[in-house]
Design a protein around this motif. Structure first.
Motif, short mmCIF file in Angstrom:
data_model
loop_
_atom_site.label_atom_id
_atom_site.label_comp_id
_atom_site.label_asym_id
_atom_site.label_seq_id
_atom_site.Cartn_x
_atom_site.Cartn_y
_atom_site.Cartn_z
N ARG A 1 -2.77 11.70 1.40
CA ARG A 1 -4.50 11.50 2.09
C ARG A 1 -5.28 11.86 1.08
O ARG A 1 -6.37 11.21 1.21
CB ARG A 1 -3.69 13.65 2.25
CG ARG A 1 -5.04 14.37 2.11
CD ARG A 1 -5.70 13.89 3.72
NE ARG A 1 -6.60 14.81 4.47
CZ ARG A 1 -6.69 15.63 4.62
NH1 ARG A 1 -5.60 15.73 5.24
NH2 ARG A 1 -7.84 16.37 5.42
N SER A 2 -4.67 12.16 -0.10
CA SER A 2 -6.00 11.79 -1.62
C SER A 2 -5.87 10.25 -2.37
O SER A 2 -4.46 9.81 -2.35
CB SER A 2 -6.14 13.13 -1.68
OG SER A 2 -6.81 14.01 -1.04
N VAL A 3 -7.05 9.91 -3.03
CA VAL A 3 -6.31 9.26 -4.31
C VAL A 3 -6.43 10.11 -5.42
O VAL A 3 -7.01 11.38 -5.77
CB VAL A 3 -7.37 8.54 -4.05
CG1 VAL A 3 -7.23 7.19 -5.21
CG2 VAL A 3 -7.53 7.89 -2.99
N ARG B 1 -8.75 2.50 -4.19
CA ARG B 1 -7.35 2.40 -3.31
C ARG B 1 -8.32 1.28 -2.59
O ARG B 1 -9.21 1.12 -2.22
CB ARG B 1 -7.01 3.47 -2.45
CG ARG B 1 -5.98 2.76 -2.28
CD ARG B 1 -4.82 3.91 -1.12
NE ARG B 1 -5.36 4.83 -0.20
CZ ARG B 1 -5.51 5.77 -0.30
NH1 ARG B 1 -4.72 6.62 -0.34
NH2 ARG B 1 -6.30 6.21 1.34
N LEU B 2 -6.94 -0.15 -3.62
CA LEU B 2 -8.10 -1.39 -2.90
C LEU B 2 -7.41 -1.62 -1.40
O LEU B 2 -8.51 -2.03 -0.53
CB LEU B 2 -6.76 -2.32 -3.47
CG LEU B 2 -7.86 -2.66 -5.62
CD1 LEU B 2 -7.27 -3.56 -5.71
CD2 LEU B 2 -8.82 -2.55 -5.18
N VAL C 1 -3.97 2.19 -15.74
CA VAL C 1 -3.84 1.21 -14.15
C VAL C 1 -2.24 1.78 -13.68
O VAL C 1 -0.85 2.02 -13.80
CB VAL C 1 -3.35 -0.43 -15.08
CG1 VAL C 1 -3.29 -0.93 -14.20
CG2 VAL C 1 -4.39 -0.41 -16.26
N LEU C 2 -3.15 1.90 -12.23
CA LEU C 2 -2.53 2.18 -11.04
C LEU C 2 -1.51 0.60 -10.12
O LEU C 2 -3.05 0.37 -9.64
CB LEU C 2 -2.96 3.31 -10.40
CG LEU C 2 -2.50 4.29 -9.09
CD1 LEU C 2 -0.73 4.70 -9.62
CD2 LEU C 2 -2.97 5.49 -8.76
N GLU C 3 -1.15 1.20 -9.41
CA GLU C 3 -1.25 -0.50 -8.85
C GLU C 3 -1.68 0.38 -7.42
O GLU C 3 -1.45 1.68 -6.20
CB GLU C 3 0.40 -0.41 -8.39
CG GLU C 3 0.69 -1.84 -6.93
CD GLU C 3 2.40 -1.61 -7.03
OE1 GLU C 3 3.24 -2.60 -6.53
OE2 GLU C 3 3.01 -1.09 -7.47
N GLY D 1 -7.84 -3.94 -14.56
CA GLY D 1 -7.14 -4.12 -15.54
C GLY D 1 -7.38 -2.93 -16.54
O GLY D 1 -7.40 -2.10 -16.17
N GLY D 2 -6.60 -3.00 -18.04
CA GLY D 2 -6.45 -1.99 -19.04
C GLY D 2 -7.33 -2.30 -20.19
O GLY D 2 -7.55 -0.81 -20.57
#
Length: 388
Positions: A120-122, A151-152, A180-182, A206-207
């Motif tokens: 629901r949320s990021v 979110r991509l 970093v979050l996938e 990236g980082g």
């Protein structure tokens, strides 16, 4: 075969010896026509031998829990697993204007288009990383930086985390060790000199990130600064661009047109556990374990608290209904209406906070929780409430 010259309805309030031949104590597997005629209820055909619970008819698909999996079922029979482990608890839904539907069981919540389920949320970034000096064109001075995850898949942006003031002496800023979050990028925002505001400096995938531009290039503000993730609750409804959700005794509202975010101040304590949320044209009916409340108004900040004194509202009994299909006095109502079970009676609520009992002195129920719906069958309006 039992026949009636004139049928006035079911009556489980009066003692049987005081009833006339026009009343029934109960009726099973029948429909009641618009002029009081009794008809055999239509049959059904089995579609699946599997157990389906928490059924909801969303725009273009049906949602149900099959086992522990929340499943979307399409008209052509296609099935998509939306969440693999919703568990045995009751699921509450809310249809959004863009065709998506939110779901929550009070612990797990998300949103689906009928094909996939997403959070629901990021989430907010888990850390701020580490800063280092860099050469650039910024005015020397103190600044703050802010990070958000984006979110991509749908470009949804989450809440921001903010740094303490940092000193920029050589006109640039470098960040290392970013969280970093996938499936997500990081938007980096930078304040003006002396720490005011938050303006997009760039996007990190990236980082690491480095900004060497000018102050004048910082123009796009951060829209999620100061927001928080939308609370996880149970009963959910859509009202005037906001999503409303019950969290115990508290009613929360999302930001307008941002159902994944809320502001810390956008809540209203109701004084008792919330059991129903049903918007109408000029307000919101909120059922609680103490009373049916009408929140009067068309803006969140302007809602007024109006008790109806109809009594406790049964959990899950609130549904929307067209006002012109609901009896009001000698005629019918208008606009959007609601139905619920309050004080043991079926109560209708209309715009302006006007309520009426449809079963006063005739029918009372002791149900504590139901799954309710409004429908029309052959032109006959029906309110269904199945005890849970």
């Amino acid at each position: 075969m039992l026949t009636f010259e004139s049928f006035t309805g079911i009556n489980n309030v009066l003692p049987e010896h005081r009833m006339s031949g026009k009343d029934l104590v109960q009726a099973q597997n029948v429909d009641i026509g618009l002029t009081g005629e009794i008809m055999r209820r239509g049959g059904y055909a089995e579609v699946s031998a599997l157990c389906h619970k928490n059924v909801h008819e969303a725009p273009g698909f049906i949602l149900a829990t099959c086992g522990s999996a929340l499943t979307a079922i399409h008209p052509d029979g296609a099935r998509h697993i939306i969440h693999p482990a919703m568990g045995p608890e009751r699921v509450w839904y809310c249809d959004l204007p863009d065709g998506r539907t939110t779901y929550t069981n009070g612990l797990i919540h998300g949103v689906t288009d009928g094909l996939i389920g997403m959070d629901r949320s990021v989430p907010a970034p888990a850390s701020l990383g580490a800063t280092d000096d860099s050469f650039g064109a910024l005015h020397p001075g103190q600044y703050r930086y802010h990070l958000t995850h984006v979110r991509l898949a749908d470009r949804l942006e989450g809440q921001a985390v903010s740094s303490e003031p940092i000193e920029i002496a050589m006109g640039g800023m470098r960040l290392d060790g970013l969280p970093v979050l996938e499936g997500h990028a990081i938007n980096v925002y930078l304040s003006g000199k002396d720490g005011e505001g938050a303006y997009l400096a760039g996007v990190a995938t990236g980082g690491s990130f480095e900004y060497t531009g000018t102050n004048a290039a910082l123009v796009l503000p951060c829209r999620t600064l100061g927001a928080q993730a939308f609370p996880v609750g149970t009963i959910t409804a859509f009202w005037r661009g906001r999503v409303l959700v019950a969290q115990g005794e508290v009613l929360w509202a999302s930001r307008p047109s941002a159902p994944h975010l809320a502001d810390w101040r956008d809540f209203k304590p109701l004084g008792a556990a919330i059991t129903a949320i049903q918007p109408v044209d000029d307000g919101v009916y909120v059922g609680t374990t103490q009373d049916l409340i009408f929140l009067s108004g068309t803006t969140w900040d302007g809602l007024g608290f109006v008790p109806t004194r109809r009594g406790p509202v049964v959990l899950g009994s609130g549904v929307a209904a067209p006002g012109d299909r609901i009896k009001l006095g000698d005629g019918t109502g208008a606009g959007t209406a609601m139905l619920c079970i309050a004080g043991g009676e079926i109560v209708a609520g209309f715009a302006g906070g006007q309520t009426t009992s449809l079963t006063s002195n005739r029918y009372r129920t002791t149900a504590a929780e139901v799954c309710a719906a409004f429908r029309e069958v052959g032109g006959i309006p029906q309110y269904l409430a199945v005890p849970q």
